[in-house]
Design a protein around this motif. Structure first.
Motif, short mmCIF file in Angstrom:
data_model
loop_
_atom_site.label_atom_id
_atom_site.label_comp_id
_atom_site.label_asym_id
_atom_site.label_seq_id
_atom_site.Cartn_x
_atom_site.Cartn_y
_atom_site.Cartn_z
N PRO A 75 0.83 -1.22 0.00
CA PRO A 75 0.00 0.00 0.00
C PRO A 75 0.86 1.26 0.00
O PRO A 75 1.92 1.30 0.61
N ALA A 76 0.37 2.25 -0.67
CA ALA A 76 1.10 3.52 -0.77
C ALA A 76 1.01 4.27 0.56
O ALA A 76 0.02 4.15 1.29
N GLY A 77 2.04 5.03 0.87
CA GLY A 77 2.04 5.84 2.09
C GLY A 77 1.14 7.05 1.91
O GLY A 77 0.50 7.23 0.88
N GLN A 78 1.10 7.87 2.94
CA GLN A 78 0.27 9.06 2.87
C GLN A 78 0.86 10.04 1.86
O GLN A 78 2.06 10.24 1.79
N VAL A 79 -0.03 10.66 1.11
CA VAL A 79 0.39 11.65 0.12
C VAL A 79 0.07 13.03 0.68
O VAL A 79 -1.05 13.29 1.12
N GLN A 80 1.06 13.89 0.68
CA GLN A 80 0.88 15.23 1.20
C GLN A 80 0.50 16.16 0.06
O GLN A 80 1.18 16.21 -0.95
N GLN A 81 -0.62 16.85 0.21
CA GLN A 81 -1.06 17.76 -0.82
C GLN A 81 -0.49 19.15 -0.53
O GLN A 81 -0.50 19.61 0.60
N VAL A 82 -0.04 19.80 -1.58
CA VAL A 82 0.51 21.14 -1.46
C VAL A 82 -0.44 22.08 -2.15
O VAL A 82 -0.80 21.89 -3.30
N HIS A 83 -0.86 23.11 -1.43
CA HIS A 83 -1.75 24.11 -2.00
C HIS A 83 -0.96 25.36 -2.32
O HIS A 83 -0.31 25.94 -1.45
N HIS A 84 -0.99 25.76 -3.56
CA HIS A 84 -0.28 26.96 -3.98
C HIS A 84 -1.24 28.16 -3.91
O HIS A 84 -2.37 28.08 -4.36
N ARG A 85 -0.74 29.22 -3.36
CA ARG A 85 -1.55 30.44 -3.32
C ARG A 85 -0.91 31.46 -4.27
O ARG A 85 0.29 31.65 -4.24
N GLY A 86 -1.73 32.04 -5.07
CA GLY A 86 -1.13 33.02 -5.94
C GLY A 86 -2.05 33.75 -6.76
O GLY A 86 -2.83 33.88 -7.43
#
Length: 50
Positions: free
Chosen positions: A39-50
């Motif tokens: 199973p894949a590990g946790q995926v961290q989502q990155v939110h870009h502000r701009g």
């Protein structure tokens, strides 16, 4: 005249056979299998502000 008609039907029949063969091969190919089944590990989502 009859010869031209039979040649046309023969070409159409040949094309139909090739199309059916291509569809059967594509259907049997199926999706690719994953090499790693762990199973894949946790995926961290990155939110870009701009």
């Amino acid at each position: 005249m009859l010869r031209h008609i039979s040649e046309r039907y023969a070409r159409g029949f040949g094309a139909a056979l090739v199309a059916v063969a291509a569809l059967v091969l594509a259907a049997n190919a199926g999706p690719a299998k994953a090499a790693d089944t762990s199973p894949a590990g946790q995926v961290q989502q990155v939110h870009h502000r701009g």
